[in-house]
Enzyme design. Sequence first.
Site, PDB file in Angstrom:
ATOM      1  N   CYS A  19     -11.843  -6.490  23.750  1.00 55.27           N
ATOM      2  CA  CYS A  19     -11.485  -6.673  22.335  1.00 55.27           C
ATOM      3  C   CYS A  19     -10.106  -7.321  22.272  1.00 55.27           C
ATOM      4  O   CYS A  19      -9.690  -7.963  23.248  1.00 55.27           O
ATOM      5  CB  CYS A  19     -11.564  -5.361  21.559  1.00 55.27           C
ATOM      6  SG  CYS A  19     -10.409  -4.076  22.088  1.00 55.27           S
ATOM      7  N   ASN A  35      -7.366  -3.760  23.178  1.00 49.16           N
ATOM      8  CA  ASN A  35      -7.840  -2.788  24.184  1.00 49.16           C
ATOM      9  C   ASN A  35      -7.337  -1.372  23.892  1.00 49.16           C
ATOM     10  O   ASN A  35      -7.049  -0.605  24.820  1.00 49.16           O
ATOM     11  CB  ASN A  35      -7.459  -3.222  25.622  1.00 49.16           C
ATOM     12  CG  ASN A  35      -8.122  -2.435  26.729  1.00 49.16           C
ATOM     13  OD1 ASN A  35      -7.531  -2.237  27.783  1.00 49.16           O
ATOM     14  ND2 ASN A  35      -9.339  -1.951  26.522  1.00 49.16           N
ATOM     15  N   CYS A  82      -8.648   0.156  20.524  1.00 52.54           N
ATOM     16  CA  CYS A  82      -9.592   0.722  19.539  1.00 52.54           C
ATOM     17  C   CYS A  82     -11.056   0.557  19.961  1.00 52.54           C
ATOM     18  O   CYS A  82     -11.734   1.532  20.285  1.00 52.54           O
ATOM     19  CB  CYS A  82      -9.391   0.098  18.163  1.00 52.54           C
ATOM     20  SG  CYS A  82      -7.756   0.414  17.450  1.00 52.54           S
ATOM     21  N   ARG A  83     -11.559  -0.678  19.949  1.00 51.09           N
ATOM     22  CA  ARG A  83     -12.986  -0.900  20.143  1.00 51.09           C
ATOM     23  C   ARG A  83     -13.439  -0.909  21.597  1.00 51.09           C
ATOM     24  O   ARG A  83     -14.387  -0.176  21.954  1.00 51.09           O
ATOM     25  CB  ARG A  83     -13.398  -2.236  19.474  1.00 51.09           C
ATOM     26  CG  ARG A  83     -13.306  -2.200  17.961  1.00 51.09           C
ATOM     27  CD  ARG A  83     -13.391  -3.599  17.368  1.00 51.09           C
ATOM     28  NE  ARG A  83     -12.218  -4.409  17.733  1.00 51.09           N
ATOM     29  CZ  ARG A  83     -12.063  -5.694  17.466  1.00 51.09           C
ATOM     30  NH1 ARG A  83     -13.029  -6.354  16.839  1.00 51.09           N
ATOM     31  NH2 ARG A  83     -10.963  -6.339  17.816  1.00 51.09           N
ATOM     32  N   ASP A  91     -12.875  -4.691  13.305  1.00 50.34           N
ATOM     33  CA  ASP A  91     -11.644  -4.136  13.865  1.00 50.34           C
ATOM     34  C   ASP A  91     -11.174  -2.972  12.978  1.00 50.34           C
ATOM     35  O   ASP A  91     -10.840  -3.180  11.815  1.00 50.34           O
ATOM     36  CB  ASP A  91     -10.587  -5.244  13.900  1.00 50.34           C
ATOM     37  CG  ASP A  91      -9.319  -4.797  14.608  1.00 50.34           C
ATOM     38  OD1 ASP A  91      -9.148  -3.582  14.831  1.00 50.34           O
ATOM     39  OD2 ASP A  91      -8.513  -5.674  14.939  1.00 50.34           O
TER      40      ASP A  91
END
Length: 154
Positions: free
Chosen positions: A8, A11, A13-14, A122
């Site tokens: 993402c 690096n 959250c998702r 996001d």
Amino acid sequence: MTSILMVCLGNICRSPLAHGILESKLPSDFFYVDSAGTANYHVGDYPDHRSIAVAKLNGINIANQRGRQFKLSDFDSFDFIYTMDESNYKNVIALARNNNDFAKVKCILEVDESIQISNVPDPYYGDMSDFQSVFQLLEKACNSLSYKLLETRL
Ligand code: 4NP
């Protein structure tokens, strides 16, 4: 060993969620899963506390992960590279050195034809409900992906 990298922007959250979820669905003696960000803002950081919380609520521990930036050698180290959205996809593809690198990269939501959207939103500027939605989306995608990987690699 088959290796899969989730990518993402930050690096935190998702991709740490995608990393933890996919890892929980695959036997570690045959599959290696990691994650990275295209940006360097959060190198060395823990995942966002909301990602850690939503993973924990679902029985997955991602608290031991640390942020790192995507690097060119990831094209050599990984068999499959999944980006969370089209912007991450473009950033990774821009670094591809040849067709082999190019062919390794896909947007994660493409793995499940029943998912009608292209991008994992996001959640960084959102709230817990956004993190819950991201978890559910990634859970569905990683479920399909794990079946495909297990079918072809074991
Ligand atoms: P991620 O979310 O790409 O899912 O880890 C973000 C995390 C941090 C930032 C942006 C997106 N940031 O701008 O710091």
